[in-house]
Design an enzyme around this catalytic site. Sequence first.
Site, short mmCIF file in Angstrom:
data_model
loop_
_atom_site.label_atom_id
_atom_site.label_comp_id
_atom_site.label_asym_id
_atom_site.label_seq_id
_atom_site.Cartn_x
_atom_site.Cartn_y
_atom_site.Cartn_z
N THR A 172 -8.20 6.51 -1.70
CA THR A 172 -9.69 6.29 -2.28
C THR A 172 -10.97 7.01 -1.90
O THR A 172 -11.69 7.12 -2.45
CB THR A 172 -9.72 4.81 -1.04
OG1 THR A 172 -9.29 5.03 0.35
CG2 THR A 172 -9.33 3.66 -1.97
N LYS A 229 -8.67 13.92 5.13
CA LYS A 229 -7.85 13.37 4.94
C LYS A 229 -6.46 13.03 5.49
O LYS A 229 -6.32 13.71 6.47
CB LYS A 229 -6.79 12.23 4.03
CG LYS A 229 -6.13 14.05 3.06
CD LYS A 229 -5.76 13.31 1.99
CE LYS A 229 -6.58 13.96 0.64
NZ LYS A 229 -6.95 12.72 0.24
N ARG A 230 -5.57 11.54 6.70
CA ARG A 230 -4.83 11.94 7.67
C ARG A 230 -4.10 13.17 7.22
O ARG A 230 -3.82 13.24 5.58
CB ARG A 230 -3.56 10.45 7.18
CG ARG A 230 -4.53 9.86 8.51
CD ARG A 230 -4.87 9.98 9.87
NE ARG A 230 -3.68 10.09 10.73
CZ ARG A 230 -3.58 9.16 11.55
NH1 ARG A 230 -3.96 7.90 11.83
NH2 ARG A 230 -2.10 8.70 11.97
N LYS A 243 -14.86 8.83 -4.16
CA LYS A 243 -16.58 8.68 -3.28
C LYS A 243 -16.38 10.08 -3.40
O LYS A 243 -18.12 10.00 -3.84
CB LYS A 243 -15.73 8.66 -1.76
CG LYS A 243 -15.30 7.40 -1.28
CD LYS A 243 -15.24 7.13 0.35
CE LYS A 243 -14.02 6.13 0.63
NZ LYS A 243 -13.03 5.93 1.87
N HIS A 295 0.83 -1.34 0.07
CA HIS A 295 0.07 0.41 -0.06
C HIS A 295 0.72 0.98 -0.15
O HIS A 295 0.29 2.69 -0.11
CB HIS A 295 -1.18 -0.87 1.37
CG HIS A 295 -1.84 -0.52 1.32
ND1 HIS A 295 -3.64 -1.00 0.54
CD2 HIS A 295 -2.54 -2.26 1.21
CE1 HIS A 295 -3.77 -1.61 0.69
NE2 HIS A 295 -3.17 -3.12 1.19
N LYS A 339 1.01 14.28 1.55
CA LYS A 339 -0.02 14.87 1.33
C LYS A 339 -0.25 16.22 1.30
O LYS A 339 -1.93 16.34 -0.10
CB LYS A 339 -1.80 14.39 2.09
CG LYS A 339 -1.37 12.29 2.23
CD LYS A 339 -2.38 11.86 2.88
CE LYS A 339 -2.44 10.50 3.55
NZ LYS A 339 -3.00 9.55 2.37
C1 7GP Z 1 -2.77 3.76 1.78
C2 7GP Z 1 -2.39 4.49 0.82
O1 7GP Z 1 -1.72 5.65 1.29
C3 7GP Z 1 -3.40 4.80 -0.25
O2 7GP Z 1 -3.06 6.11 -0.68
C4 7GP Z 1 -4.33 3.16 -0.38
O3 7GP Z 1 -5.72 4.24 -1.27
C5 7GP Z 1 -4.69 3.19 1.20
O4 7GP Z 1 -3.55 2.24 1.37
C6 7GP Z 1 -5.86 1.77 0.10
O5 7GP Z 1 -4.50 0.54 -0.26
N1 7GP Z 1 -1.79 3.55 2.99
C7 7GP Z 1 -2.09 3.39 4.49
O6 7GP Z 1 -2.99 3.72 4.64
C8 7GP Z 1 -0.96 3.21 5.14
O7 7GP Z 1 -0.70 3.16 5.76
C9 7GP Z 1 1.71 1.66 5.23
O8 7GP Z 1 0.18 2.00 4.72
C10 7GP Z 1 1.06 0.28 5.52
#
Ligand code: 7GP
Length: 841
Positions: A678, A567-568, A682, A374, A573
């Site tokens: 994502t 978002k976070r 939405k 991810h 970002k």
């Molecule tokens: C997130 C990604 O930052 C985001 O772009 C993506 O849409 C989402 O996963 C689902 O695939 N990643 C995380 O939230 C994260 O913590 C590190 O990744 C393990």
Amino acid sequence: VEASIPEPQREAWTKHQASGFKDKDGFEQEVVRHVETTLARSMFNCDEQAAYAACSLAFRDRLVLEWNRTQQRQTFADSKRVYYLSLEFLMGRALDNAMLNIGQKDLAKSGLADLGFRIEDVIEQEHDAALGNGGLGRLAACFLDSLASLNYPAWGYGLRYRYGIFKQEIIDGYQVEVPDYWLDFNPWEFPRHDVTVDIQFYGHVQKSTDASGKSIAHWEGGEVVKAVAYDVPIPGYATPSTNNLRLWSSKASGGEFDFQKFNSGDYESSVADQQRAETISAVLYPNDNLERGKELRLKQQYFWVAASLYDIVRRFKKSKRPWREFPEQVAIQLNDTHPTLAVVELQRILIDLEGLEWDEAWNIVTNTFGYTNHTVLPEALEKWSVGLIQHLLPRHLQIIYDINLFFLQTVERQFPNDREILRRVSIIEESQPKMVRMAFLAIVGSHKVNGVAELHSDLIKTTIFKDFVEIFGPDKFTNVTNGITPRRWLHQANPRLSDLIASKTGGYDFLTDLTKLNQVENFVNDKAFRKEWAEIKYANKVRLAKHIKESAGVEVNPSSLFDVQVKRIHEYKRQQLNIFGVIHRYLTLKNMSPEERKKQLPRVTIFGGKAAPGYWMAKQIIHLVNAVGNVVNNDKDIGDLLKVVFLEDYNVSKAEIIVPASDISEHISTAGTEASGTSNMKFVLNGGLIIGTCDGANIEITREIGENNIFLFGNLAEDVEDLRHSHTYGSHNIDPDLAKVFEAIEKGMFGSQQDFAGMITAVRDHGDYYLVSDDFHSYIETHALVDEAYRNQEEWITKCITSVSRMGFFSSDRCINEYAEEIWNIEPLRVEKASDGTGKG
Ligand code: 7GP
């Protein structure tokens, strides 16, 4: 399958089995019964909380029946199951979702009204299940919804944190974290005190030889903690299928106390032992896209993985099949590297406990697992020190070394004279201290590796996992672009839009086949349709404006353009780019004559999102947003032309209010850094446009909806590295408009400049890693295009309608079907449709 009730008595059972409520009366009867018996209250002391509790229990009873039947059906069918291992499930609220998926929300609404309650107020009582940080956790929740809705035999496995993601409060402009104690009352879980697994930690490894001279490892000593299962039913939409999410909770093993200690007067330490055991599942680590390498986190990972695998293996063993059939019955998906120890644990079970040979076992292991990556951010890639694993899981470390040895041997055969490649791909990083690279272990232990959007899947193949593509060949690596569930993110969050679409497309079939949205495009010139479309958006903005007033105390005009970034909070970002852009807008407005100002388009910029508690820069960004809001919102020259709002405690249920109300949303990460995103999906699905970089799924969204319907800006991923190298440390030549923004901040326009100095120096003096300055001009220009486009409301609405109609691809149903076909090799179970197919819940 043996049934506990003999044949002649089963009739009495089947006679009383029901699922949905027969009618409104049946529903009311159940609510009253739960108020009066389960809750021991009455009509004289039934508040909204009690109404929520009783209504949830009534629906839970329905769910549970279908859930039992689904499990029975799956057991009888004896077909392959998929297990989704995720440390995070960001579920949000369950009641509204359950009512809609069962298809009885309308009935509940009028039933609750009969009993004296508004359904909206009742729904509001529920505490979000917030067992996740952001995108990764919410994706897991959307996947569960799709798996159930598509009738796949699937289980989720996770941890039952006592504290989910913290609650964010904004005090004097700063983020303050408050614990999220969410289990006070949770009707959606079933404790399974009979389903427990003992989990071992620490200790040492003893070797012995069996009769044939084969060496056997025994992991002995150490401490044992008990894992207790809590089950959460996951209802599918318009199907009786109800899947299971199993969350593990930690408990001291061996009874409540250590009685020996207790009897010898050491009461306190026996309680302390128990508390230590319970600490394992106590709290969700609040980092998004960041790994801190804490021992307790590793304990969480092994605890959860070992309990889940024990459960999965136990289920398989009941079928009495030979081990080699394991991968034909079981697919396990690793949601990022957090569950990678499962690879090692399964190998351990097979060779140490079941007596299989290494190669046979390893073949089973690799055919069972799939791994989803991810992120490419280096700070998020998990590594654990060899010493820590040695201490906590001594046998697992040995197995990791063996996996690595055999792997490196095959690499050496493939690339005989290349020492460098061995160093680069080794699962053990030869650093000080030595580290285990979890992503490499996950790749070696899986048969498929996927990224979450096209660009991201290409990037992992050419950057962080490049060598592995050489070694395993390109077919092991694939892309599955993320998706979102249209049930929650359209039907539930935006019921009026869902109803309008249904009225034009002949029902709610689009909710189970989102490509049917394409029929909406036929009505793009239909006057009445467009009018209603605009009214719905306006009503959603009024609802958000009310929320803004209540939570942030800021009055905003719903006719303004609503510009949203939720978002976070993370430097990649680029909320800092957004707030610098807002300051630029403010300075520009201030410099205008009153006449000129009157011609400007009113705008509300809305921010929301949590910063990891230890992420200092992210917290500064939040502070700056609030400081700017303080000045701008109280500036008489500006009035409605610009409002800046930070919405406290962004979470799933707030997203359900915010997303449908946006005109434009911001997805502006430095190109190449956001794996997919994502929320971008939405927002567009809800009739908002987006401004974004060529990153993650923005690229595919553009391909689907057309480039006239999106506002893209900024540098491309392929140019990022070179640009970074061109920046000079110490005083990099920044964009002149951005320099003016910095000047205003430094003059103290938004309070003490010292509070924000870090954000400025990161760009001006420390190399501007995220290319804020490089993209600033393009960002500002593109926002000007947004203003211009919004002035032409007719054109704007055309863009929105067209975009929605082309969003079919981004359903998590499509995404899950791709996983099922390409990675898991599983098929749905046939079941009759549950509802009348109107989808009207
Ligand atoms: C997130 C990604 O930052 C985001 O772009 C993506 O849409 C989402 O996963 C689902 O695939 N990643 C995380 O939230 C994260 O913590 C590190 O990744 C393990």
